[in-house]
Enzyme design. Structure first.
Site, PDB file in Angstrom:
ATOM      1  N   VAL A 210      -9.236   8.848  -0.768  1.00 48.12           N
ATOM      2  CA  VAL A 210      -9.941   9.500   0.338  1.00 48.12           C
ATOM      3  C   VAL A 210      -8.966   9.921   1.448  1.00 48.12           C
ATOM      4  CG1 VAL A 210     -10.586   7.439   1.696  1.00 48.12           C
ATOM      5  CG2 VAL A 210     -12.128   9.416   1.625  1.00 48.12           C
TER       6      VAL A 210
ATOM      7  N   ARG B 296     -21.210 -14.346 -12.670  1.00 47.74           N
ATOM      8  CA  ARG B 296     -21.112 -15.340 -11.586  1.00 47.74           C
ATOM      9  C   ARG B 296     -22.370 -16.188 -11.602  1.00 47.74           C
ATOM     10  NH1 ARG B 296     -19.764 -11.665  -7.343  1.00 47.74           N
ATOM     11  NH2 ARG B 296     -19.274 -10.319  -9.102  1.00 47.74           N
TER      12      ARG B 296
ATOM     13  N   TYR C 195     -10.204   4.958  -8.560  1.00 47.63           N
ATOM     14  CA  TYR C 195      -9.999   4.959  -7.104  1.00 47.63           C
ATOM     15  C   TYR C 195      -9.464   3.622  -6.610  1.00 47.63           C
ATOM     16  CZ  TYR C 195     -14.304   2.282  -6.844  1.00 47.63           C
ATOM     17  OH  TYR C 195     -15.243   1.296  -7.000  1.00 47.63           O
ATOM     18  N   GLY C 196      -9.495   2.590  -7.447  1.00 49.02           N
ATOM     19  CA  GLY C 196      -9.010   1.274  -7.034  1.00 49.02           C
ATOM     20  C   GLY C 196      -8.497   0.510  -8.235  1.00 49.02           C
TER      21      GLY C 196
ATOM     22  N   TYR D 297       0.833  -1.211   0.000  1.00 42.29           N
ATOM     23  CA  TYR D 297       0.000   0.000   0.000  1.00 42.29           C
ATOM     24  C   TYR D 297       0.865   1.258   0.000  1.00 42.29           C
ATOM     25  CZ  TYR D 297      -4.333   2.562   0.808  1.00 42.29           C
ATOM     26  OH  TYR D 297      -5.410   3.395   0.663  1.00 42.29           O
TER      27      TYR D 297
HETATM   28  N1  LIG Z   1      -9.059   5.599  -3.480  1.00 42.30           N
HETATM   29  C1  LIG Z   1      -9.761   5.563  -2.356  1.00 42.30           C
HETATM   30  O1  LIG Z   1      -9.870   6.543  -1.615  1.00 42.30           O
HETATM   31  C2  LIG Z   1     -10.436   4.289  -1.987  1.00 42.30           C
HETATM   32  C3  LIG Z   1     -11.370   4.252  -0.952  1.00 42.30           C
HETATM   33  C4  LIG Z   1     -12.028   3.057  -0.688  1.00 42.30           C
HETATM   34  C5  LIG Z   1     -11.721   1.933  -1.427  1.00 42.30           C
HETATM   35  N2  LIG Z   1     -10.765   2.003  -2.388  1.00 42.30           N
HETATM   36  C6  LIG Z   1     -10.437   0.857  -3.239  1.00 42.30           C
HETATM   37  O2  LIG Z   1     -11.617   0.484  -3.908  1.00 42.30           O
HETATM   38  C7  LIG Z   1     -11.592  -0.887  -4.179  1.00 42.30           C
HETATM   39  C8  LIG Z   1     -12.863  -1.519  -3.623  1.00 42.30           C
HETATM   40  O3  LIG Z   1     -12.840  -1.406  -2.197  1.00 42.30           O
HETATM   41  P1  LIG Z   1     -14.065  -1.963  -1.336  1.00 42.30           P
HETATM   42  O4  LIG Z   1     -13.777  -1.887   0.089  1.00 42.30           O
HETATM   43  O5  LIG Z   1     -15.279  -1.309  -1.847  1.00 42.30           O
HETATM   44  O6  LIG Z   1     -14.016  -3.484  -1.841  1.00 42.30           O
HETATM   45  P2  LIG Z   1     -14.822  -4.773  -1.398  1.00 42.30           P
HETATM   46  O7  LIG Z   1     -16.104  -4.393  -0.764  1.00 42.30           O
HETATM   47  O8  LIG Z   1     -13.884  -5.661  -0.681  1.00 42.30           O
HETATM   48  O9  LIG Z   1     -15.126  -5.440  -2.817  1.00 42.30           O
HETATM   49  C9  LIG Z   1     -14.099  -5.821  -3.691  1.00 42.30           C
HETATM   50  C10 LIG Z   1     -14.612  -5.628  -5.105  1.00 42.30           C
HETATM   51  O10 LIG Z   1     -13.566  -5.831  -6.031  1.00 42.30           O
HETATM   52  C11 LIG Z   1     -14.029  -6.716  -7.039  1.00 42.30           C
HETATM   53  N3  LIG Z   1     -12.882  -7.448  -7.575  1.00 42.30           N
HETATM   54  C12 LIG Z   1     -11.985  -8.177  -6.897  1.00 42.30           C
HETATM   55  N4  LIG Z   1     -11.047  -8.658  -7.718  1.00 42.30           N
HETATM   56  C13 LIG Z   1     -11.388  -8.237  -8.961  1.00 42.30           C
HETATM   57  C14 LIG Z   1     -10.828  -8.422 -10.249  1.00 42.30           C
HETATM   58  N5  LIG Z   1      -9.705  -9.136 -10.427  1.00 42.30           N
HETATM   59  N6  LIG Z   1     -11.432  -7.846 -11.300  1.00 42.30           N
HETATM   60  C15 LIG Z   1     -12.564  -7.129 -11.144  1.00 42.30           C
HETATM   61  N7  LIG Z   1     -13.147  -6.905  -9.933  1.00 42.30           N
HETATM   62  C16 LIG Z   1     -12.563  -7.471  -8.870  1.00 42.30           C
HETATM   63  C17 LIG Z   1     -15.019  -7.619  -6.353  1.00 42.30           C
HETATM   64  O11 LIG Z   1     -15.847  -8.185  -7.301  1.00 42.30           O
HETATM   65  P3  LIG Z   1     -16.302  -9.744  -7.260  1.00 42.30           P
HETATM   66  O12 LIG Z   1     -17.494  -9.815  -6.380  1.00 42.30           O
HETATM   67  O13 LIG Z   1     -16.586 -10.016  -8.681  1.00 42.30           O
HETATM   68  O14 LIG Z   1     -15.141 -10.546  -6.726  1.00 42.30           O
HETATM   69  C18 LIG Z   1     -15.738  -6.577  -5.479  1.00 42.30           C
HETATM   70  O15 LIG Z   1     -16.659  -5.870  -6.251  1.00 42.30           O
HETATM   71  C19 LIG Z   1     -10.298  -1.405  -3.559  1.00 42.30           C
HETATM   72  O16 LIG Z   1      -9.303  -1.415  -4.545  1.00 42.30           O
HETATM   73  C20 LIG Z   1      -9.988  -0.373  -2.501  1.00 42.30           C
HETATM   74  O17 LIG Z   1      -8.629  -0.326  -2.170  1.00 42.30           O
HETATM   75  C21 LIG Z   1     -10.134   3.149  -2.686  1.00 42.30           C
END
Ligand SMILES: NC(=O)c1ccc[n+]([C@@H]2O[C@H](COP(=O)([O-])OP(=O)(O)OC[C@H]3O[C@@H](n4cnc5c(N)ncnc54)[C@H](OP(=O)(O)O)[C@@H]3O)[C@@H](O)[C@H]2O)c1
Length: 363
Positions: A300, A206, A273-274, A82
């Site tokens: 964020v 899925r 964002y991810g 990270y």
């Molecule tokens: N930039 C920011 O400020 C910020 C803030 C919050 C979160 N984030 C980022 O946003 C992302 C989501 O966070 P979250 O907490 O919302 O996640 P989460 O609830 O854990 O859900 C993970 C998501 O990622 C999908 N995913 C996993 N592997 C994947 C792949 N190889 N290809 C496509 N989709 C995939 C999953 O889909 P499936 O159900 O299909 O597995 C699910 O929709 C993360 O990368 C996190 O670090 C960033």
């Protein structure tokens, strides 16, 4: 600053130069915590340990943790990949909700019984109790359900900012997003719906797709499409019933991001964002030349740090989100509640694909 931790009866003194000074005093007073000493596979390197911390300072508060989720960034921190990494050993978890048990003599902003969440990343929330700096905590009203409060500070705030800060969206406008079933995605669906904004929600195919689609629709999703459908000509039909998106929210990267770009309005923005697919974002030259799309990013943690001295910025966003929660328009993401003791299974489950539910430690 000196940090004294009692690891399995062995007292260890460290000089803590961590993400924020709060971490250095945040070892819990007689608490149980999920701690890691090395980076690596989360279910292998995390251990359940007893911690004893120094006495509280005049500006500290003792917080009993109530619940804390496992987010992808928590896992990336443990893996050592990270953008910000605490000094080791570290307690896992960056968000969660707790209840103030005791306050230091100089603390005026908090009192026993208050519900609090961390102001910033790096707190180490996977533990039963912690001594924290009062200034590093933000209060939440007590009528907010615990699971909503525990998961409010990262994902709904990210969703809120991305829907607010990049494009001027009006009721009837469209936003497209991938990872629509993620914590961020579910918050985007609900906050957008509350503002009358339509959403095109991309998920991976899925076996239980219909069930997932029904769940997102019940939250307020306008359309739910698979990654495969996103690439097919029938998307043209979909955009006969709603305008092309002004805003695309990308939590995946790779092909998924490129495909979303193809549907964006001229001059629209894609905010990354991810990067769940761990693939770079490729922007076709035509999207830049002929559509003049804006390619942006959002974090964020940076937003919170940039707005650290503007007390109203964070407060007003949290207040607005709490109004939505009370009105039943913003729920916690689908959660699986787990005990700290069951952390190995929880960490493994948090890394599995197609789970569609967030693992949340309930203390
Ligand atoms: N930039 C920011 O400020 C910020 C803030 C919050 C979160 N984030 C980022 O946003 C992302 C989501 O966070 P979250 O907490 O919302 O996640 P989460 O609830 O854990 O859900 C993970 C998501 O990622 C999908 N995913 C996993 N592997 C994947 C792949 N190889 N290809 C496509 N989709 C995939 C999953 O889909 P499936 O159900 O299909 O597995 C699910 O929709 C993360 O990368 C996190 O670090 C960033």
């Amino acid at each position: 600053m000196k940090l004294s931790l009692l690891f399995r009866g062995r007292r260890v003194y460290r000089t803590a130069v961590l993400l924020k000074n709060n971490y250095s005093v945040s070892a819990a007073r007689n608490s149980t915590a999920l701690l890691y000493r090395n980076h690596g596979e989360p279910s292998q390197v995390v251990q359940l340990e007893s911690l004893v911390s120094p006495q509280m300072g005049p500006d500290s508060v003792l917080v009993k943790m109530l619940a804390a989720p496992i987010n992808p960034s928590d896992l990336n921190m443990i893996q050592g990949t990270y953008a910000i990494l605490p000094e080791l050993p570290a307690v896992g978890g960056n968000e969660g909700v707790g209840e103030v048990v005791e306050v230091g003599v100089e603390v005026k902003t908090l009192k026993a019984g208050d519900r609090v969440i961390p102001r910033d990343a790096g707190t180490g929330t996977w533990r039963t109790a912690a001594v924290l700096k009062a200034d590093d905590l933000v209060t939440l009203p007590k009528d907010i359900p615990v699971l909503s409060a525990a998961t409010l500070g990262v994902n709904p705030c990210t969703a809120f900012r991305m829907l607010t800060d990049f494009e001027e969206l009006k009721p009837g406008d469209t936003v497209i997003q991938n990872a629509a079933n993620s914590g961020v995605g579910q918050a985007v669906v609900q906050i957008a719906a509350a503002k009358g904004i339509q959403t095109v929600n991309v998920v991976r195919d899925r076996p239980d797709l219909q069930q997932l689609s029904d769940r997102l629709t019940a939250l307020g999703a306008t359309h739910v499409v698979t990654e495969e459908k996103l690439r097919r000509p029938e998307m043209k039909e979909l955009f006969k019933s709603c305008p092309r998106p002004k805003l695309a929210l990308n939590g995946v990267g790779g092909k998924s991001a490129t495909e979303m770009l193809r549907h964006l309005q001229n001059g629209g923005s894609m905010v990354t964002y991810g990067g769940m697919a761990k693939q770079p974002v490729t922007v076709p030259v035509s999207a830049l030349i002929f559509k003049d799309v804006k390619i942006r990013g959002f974090w964020v943690t940076r937003w919170k740090r940039d707005n650290k001295h503007d007390e109203d910025a964070l407060r007003s966003m949290l207040d607005e989100l709490c109004v939505l929660i009370r009105a039943g328009k913003l729920t916690a993401p689908a959660c699986t509640e787990v005990r700290l003791q069951d952390f190995r299974k929880a960490l493994e489950n948090a890394m599995k694909p197609y789970v569609s539910t967030k693992q949340v430690f309930v203390m």
